[in-house]
Design a protein around this motif. Structure first.
Motif, short mmCIF file in Angstrom:
data_model
loop_
_atom_site.label_atom_id
_atom_site.label_comp_id
_atom_site.label_asym_id
_atom_site.label_seq_id
_atom_site.Cartn_x
_atom_site.Cartn_y
_atom_site.Cartn_z
N HIS A 299 0.96 -0.96 -0.12
CA HIS A 299 0.00 0.19 0.01
C HIS A 299 0.88 1.23 -0.07
O HIS A 299 1.94 1.13 -0.50
CB HIS A 299 -1.15 -0.09 1.18
CG HIS A 299 -2.16 0.82 0.93
ND1 HIS A 299 -2.87 0.90 -0.04
CD2 HIS A 299 -2.62 1.95 1.76
CE1 HIS A 299 -3.65 1.77 -0.02
NE2 HIS A 299 -3.71 2.49 0.82
N ASP A 318 -7.78 -1.96 0.84
CA ASP A 318 -6.69 -1.79 -0.12
C ASP A 318 -5.57 -2.14 0.21
O ASP A 318 -4.86 -1.03 0.50
CB ASP A 318 -7.01 -0.32 -1.12
CG ASP A 318 -6.31 -0.35 -2.31
OD1 ASP A 318 -5.64 -1.31 -2.55
OD2 ASP A 318 -6.11 0.73 -2.72
N GLU A 352 1.93 -2.79 -6.45
CA GLU A 352 0.76 -2.26 -7.35
C GLU A 352 0.58 -0.97 -7.39
O GLU A 352 0.33 -0.50 -8.52
CB GLU A 352 -0.41 -3.39 -6.78
CG GLU A 352 -1.68 -3.27 -7.56
CD GLU A 352 -2.61 -2.12 -7.19
OE1 GLU A 352 -3.76 -1.86 -8.16
OE2 GLU A 352 -2.42 -1.21 -6.41
N GLU A 353 0.78 -0.49 -6.21
CA GLU A 353 0.10 1.02 -6.12
C GLU A 353 1.36 1.87 -6.89
O GLU A 353 1.04 3.03 -7.19
CB GLU A 353 0.26 1.30 -4.49
CG GLU A 353 -1.00 0.95 -3.67
CD GLU A 353 -2.21 1.02 -4.08
OE1 GLU A 353 -2.44 1.73 -4.91
OE2 GLU A 353 -3.07 0.52 -3.34
N TYR A 461 -10.64 5.71 0.20
CA TYR A 461 -9.80 5.10 -1.01
C TYR A 461 -8.50 5.93 -0.89
O TYR A 461 -8.51 7.18 -0.93
CB TYR A 461 -10.37 4.99 -2.03
CG TYR A 461 -9.45 4.65 -3.40
CD1 TYR A 461 -8.96 3.69 -3.68
CD2 TYR A 461 -9.12 5.78 -4.28
CE1 TYR A 461 -8.04 3.22 -4.74
CE2 TYR A 461 -8.45 5.57 -5.45
CZ TYR A 461 -7.63 4.29 -5.48
OH TYR A 461 -6.84 4.16 -6.43
N HIS A 462 -7.42 5.35 -0.53
CA HIS A 462 -5.93 5.90 -0.73
C HIS A 462 -5.92 7.14 0.34
O HIS A 462 -5.10 7.82 0.13
CB HIS A 462 -5.74 6.50 -2.04
CG HIS A 462 -5.16 5.28 -2.89
ND1 HIS A 462 -4.62 5.38 -4.15
CD2 HIS A 462 -5.34 3.86 -2.76
CE1 HIS A 462 -4.34 4.32 -4.69
NE2 HIS A 462 -4.90 3.26 -3.91
ZN LIG Z 1 -4.74 1.29 -4.21
#
Ligand SMILES: [Zn+2]
Length: 502
Positions: A299, A318, A352-353, A461-462
């Motif tokens: 993350h 996430d 991924e981020e 989110y984020h």
């Molecule tokens: Zn993300």
């Protein structure tokens, strides 16, 4: 943490819960839900500091997953006999930047604070590049716009306005316009900003470090010009009379500016290593191919400046939730007592981020020959759907996969959402690294319903709020774990699922 205050008498609490019909929710699902919560509480704990690749918190998360894989009895598949597949990364940021603009025989001086420049590796010194001004740079057949028709951008520094042109409905976003120009051979693409007040913040964002796979070619030169900088260039080039309305006319064409631009960037690089965690549940006939499950463990790390009360982007939904789901799907498959025919691989991906970097590294060096991968299923941002949410899909439109998902859903008494709306997010998830190669890839479950997904994307989110203080519905995930155990066994059976030839 939103725990119940101890003062509430237990009986009162029980009375508040509506009774469910007997057998509505199997006890096994409650066990799955409890284990899911345990994984998430570990992975999204403050001790993991947001699981950024290359940090101690990231290493802790990778270690937790590897130990879970070992506990489940998966076979290590990371190379060197362990679960860890090294992913070599490099963080690059622009140190000193400079540009020399010579327009119509005069030097137009632009201070480093009036531009952002990034790209390349080490000390980058370009030649004196021809300059092309492309207006908005929007190629759109439906609107009859072809600004680059007959204009060669190869080797040029191309400047385009960053905003969306007024009145053009389907205009591609700036990033897509920039990528198209780089693909056409532009040596550099700079966006022209129109918002003077927002400029300092945008510049700082563009100058932030970027992470890339160490083995990849470094990103090409991109950047931005402040409104004031562009004004001086436009004046020298005789373009200042051009209005935004002129640039969305059908006969508008990009034009060569009489002059050159020379760029210099001193990149500061920091190489480091992170890991994909790779394990395998052996099938009875590995020659029949393989099924691949993915969930990214990383993350955003410490995502707020020092001094802010909560700096940690914990990434509970996430994607601690997706990793938790993958671990429980692995457990469910192993404990089902049924042996899959194809091998089933489980990979917790890193970075991924940072642009699906771990998944791209995995796709380049898969633990099993890519031609033998029958399907890829990814879990990302799953803890947002209640029990009973219809089974939705990202990747709908692949007949063999659609049929398998629908058959399993019906068998388990689940409603099906037949929409392909989630496909709009296809490039924003790890499965894309494989879908790009023509490998069947999908995300399946209640969380792929767009109303639920949009609601989450618009909230925590984020942000640091994506932590354990949220409601975190896991009953829907537990139900989807059961679905995926059945789906996994089907996709791992060459008699019941055959991927299209490729
Ligand atoms: Zn993300």
């Amino acid at each position: 943490m939103g725990r119940l205050p101890l003062a509430i008498p237990p009986l009162l609490f029980l009375a508040a819960i509506p009774l469910q019909p007997l057998g509505a929710r199997p006890a096994a699902e409650a066990d799955v839900e409890a284990r899911l919560r345990g994984h998430i509480e570990t992975l999204a704990a403050d001790a993991m500091e947001g699981r950024k690749p290359g940090t101690p918190g990231g290493d802790l998360a990778a270690g937790y997953i590897a130990s879970q894989f070992a506990g489940l009895g998966l076979v290590p598949g990371g190379g060197d006999g362990g679960f860890y597949q090294p992913v070599k990364l490099v963080e690059r940021r622009s140190g000193t930047i400079a540009a020399d603009w010579r327009i119509a025989g005069t030097v137009v001086s632009i201070a480093p604070t009036e531009m952002a420049l990034r790209g390349g590796d080490g000390a980058v010194r370009t030649a004196a590049l021809p300059i092309v001004f492309g207006g908005y740079g929007v190629e759109d057949a439906r609107a009859g716009l072809h600004p680059f028709e007959g204009v060669d951008v190869k080797g040029a520094a191309v400047l385009i306005l960053s905003g969306q042109p007024e009145g053009v409905v389907h205009a591609p976003g700036y990033a897509a316009r920039r990528e198209a120009l780089l693909k056409a051979g532009a040596a550099a693409v700079l966006r022209i900003e129109t918002d003077e007040q927002g400029w300092p913040q945008l510049r700082d964002t563009l100058n932030e470090p970027r992470n890339e796979l160490a083995d990849d070619a470094p990103a090409p030169i991109t950047g931005a010009l402040s409104p004031a900088a562009w004004q001086r260039i436009a004046e020298a080039a005789g373009l200042s009379a051009l209005t935004p309305a002129d640039m969305v006319k059908r006969d508008f064409r990009a034009r060569r500016i009489d002059g050159t631009a020379t760029f210099s960037i001193d990149n500061v690089s920091r190489p480091y290593t992170s890991w994909n965690i790779v394990g395998r549940f052996p099938g009875s006939d590995p020659a029949a191919g393989a099924l691949l499950y993915l969930a990214h463990w990383d993350h955003l790390g410490l995502c707020r400046p020092e001094g802010v009360p909560d700096r940690i982007c914990n990434g509970a939904v996430d994607n601690a939730s997706g990793v938790a789901m993958m671990l429980e799907v692995a457990r469910g498959l192993i404990q089902s007592g049924k042996r899959p025919v194809r091998d089933i691989w489980f990979v917790a991906t890193t970075a991924e981020e940072m642009g699906l970097l771990g998944a791209h590294a995995l796709a380049k060096a898969p633990p099993v020959d890519a031609a033998k991968i029958a399907a890829v299923l990814n879990f990302d941002t799953v803890a947002i759907a209640p029990r009973g949410a219809p089974v939705a899909m990202l990747g709908r439109g692949q007949p063999a996969l659609d049929a398998a998902v629908d058959a399993v859903s019906r068998r388990m008494g689940r409603r099906i959402n037949p929409s392909d709306a989630a496909n709009a997010l296809a490039q924003r998830q790890d499965g894309w690294a494989f879908a790009q190669q023509g490998i069947p890839a999908a995300m399946v479950g209640g969380s792929l319903n767009m109303d639920l997904l949009q609601a989450y994307l618009g909230q925590e989110y984020h942000k640091p709020g994506d932590d354990l203080s949220q409601p975190l519905p896991l009953d829907g995930v537990a139900q989807d774990v059961e679905l995926h155990v059945a789906l996994g066994l089907m996709l791992a059976d060459p008699k019941r699922y055959r991927p299209p030839p490729r």
